[in-house]
Design a protein around this motif. Structure first.
Motif, PDB file in Angstrom:
ATOM      1  N   LYS A 128       0.835  -1.196   0.000  1.00 61.31           N
ATOM      2  CA  LYS A 128       0.000   0.000   0.000  1.00 61.31           C
ATOM      3  C   LYS A 128       0.869   1.245   0.000  1.00 61.31           C
ATOM      4  O   LYS A 128       1.944   1.268   0.551  1.00 61.31           O
ATOM      5  CB  LYS A 128      -0.898  -0.013   1.231  1.00 61.31           C
TER       6      LYS A 128
ATOM      7  N   THR B 288      -7.151   4.099   1.667  1.00 60.69           N
ATOM      8  CA  THR B 288      -8.288   3.229   1.386  1.00 60.69           C
ATOM      9  C   THR B 288      -9.410   3.509   2.392  1.00 60.69           C
ATOM     10  O   THR B 288      -9.195   4.126   3.430  1.00 60.69           O
ATOM     11  CB  THR B 288      -7.896   1.739   1.460  1.00 60.69           C
TER      12      THR B 288
ATOM     13  N   SER C  30     -12.305   1.884   4.874  1.00 62.48           N
ATOM     14  CA  SER C  30     -12.829   0.715   5.571  1.00 62.48           C
ATOM     15  C   SER C  30     -14.282   1.011   5.901  1.00 62.48           C
ATOM     16  O   SER C  30     -14.598   2.076   6.441  1.00 62.48           O
ATOM     17  CB  SER C  30     -12.060   0.458   6.874  1.00 62.48           C
TER      18      SER C  30
ATOM     19  N   ALA D  12     -17.516   3.744  -1.759  1.00 66.24           N
ATOM     20  CA  ALA D  12     -16.910   2.771  -0.845  1.00 66.24           C
ATOM     21  C   ALA D  12     -17.988   1.937  -0.159  1.00 66.24           C
ATOM     22  O   ALA D  12     -17.835   0.718   0.000  1.00 66.24           O
ATOM     23  CB  ALA D  12     -16.056   3.493   0.195  1.00 66.24           C
TER      24      ALA D  12
ATOM     25  N   GLU E 242      -8.385   5.225   5.863  1.00 65.50           N
ATOM     26  CA  GLU E 242      -7.188   4.642   6.464  1.00 65.50           C
ATOM     27  C   GLU E 242      -5.947   5.437   6.080  1.00 65.50           C
ATOM     28  O   GLU E 242      -5.972   6.252   5.159  1.00 65.50           O
ATOM     29  CB  GLU E 242      -7.043   3.179   6.027  1.00 65.50           C
TER      30      GLU E 242
ATOM     31  N   ASP F 294      -3.425   4.626   4.461  1.00 62.87           N
ATOM     32  CA  ASP F 294      -2.946   4.398   3.094  1.00 62.87           C
ATOM     33  C   ASP F 294      -3.920   4.915   2.032  1.00 62.87           C
ATOM     34  O   ASP F 294      -3.734   4.673   0.853  1.00 62.87           O
ATOM     35  CB  ASP F 294      -2.648   2.920   2.870  1.00 62.87           C
TER      36      ASP F 294
END
Length: 184
Positions: free
Chosen positions: A43, A154, A156, A132, A150, A152
């Motif tokens: 990542k 992304t 969640s 998402a 997150e 990185d």
């Protein structure tokens, strides 16, 4: 007067240098990346991106520049991958650096409601949050317990927040803290 022939072809020596240099630096880079492990290309945190771009630049310069030796390129590769390895190791074992290098996760949706201040500060569009949520098979934002941006980049998506959600211990908006980032 411009010598077009010289622009197109400067002799066999530069072509041979490019062929040999490209082959050696390519093999060296593949070996070094394999030795460095999957974290090097996993990542994309900020320092991962810097290393990847720098590796690409070093590789390109070694292939195309007659002024840079293969040995110089190899030293550059070793230093870049070595620094990335050292930082990744330090981040994994020393929590103050982890907090500096990796941004803290950010709560973007809480109990079905968008956290607009957090979205604005992280420059996240509502459409990105909705996408998402859809990617996790949920058709109603109101059915989401949390969406977390997150470190990185992304998302969640958590369908339902439990009373003792230990995976959310590092999210301040849910009562967590940076203390959760500490290594034991």
């Amino acid at each position: 007067m411009v010598d077009v022939g010289h622009i197109i072809f400067q002799g066999w020596a530069p072509l041979l240098r490019t062929a040999i240099g490209t082959t050696i630096t390519y093999i060296a880079l593949v070996v070094l990346l394999r030795l460095a492990g999957p974290r090097t290309l996993a990542k994309w945190y900020a320092f991962d991106l810097i290393v990847t771009v720098a590796l690409g630049s070093t590789f390109a310069n070694s292939v195309l520049s007659g002024d840079i030796s293969v040995a110089q390129s190899l030293v550059g590769f070793v230093i870049l991958i070595g620094l990335q390895f050292i930082i990744a190791f330090a981040v994994a074992h020393w929590s103050p650096l982890r907090i500096i290098v990796n941004p803290q996760p950010t709560l973007l949706v809480h109990q079905g409601k968008l956290v607009r201040d957090a979205m604005r500060s992280q420059r996240v569009a509502e459409a990105d949050v909705r996408a998402a949520v859809r990617q996790h098979g949920i058709d109603r934002l109101e059915d989401v317990g949390a969406v977390v941006l997150e470190a990185d980049g992304t998302f969640s998506v958590i369908r339902q927040l439990g009373s003792e959600a230990s995976a959310l211990a590092d999210i301040p908006e849910l009562g967590g803290s940076n203390a959760a980032n500490r290594s034991d």
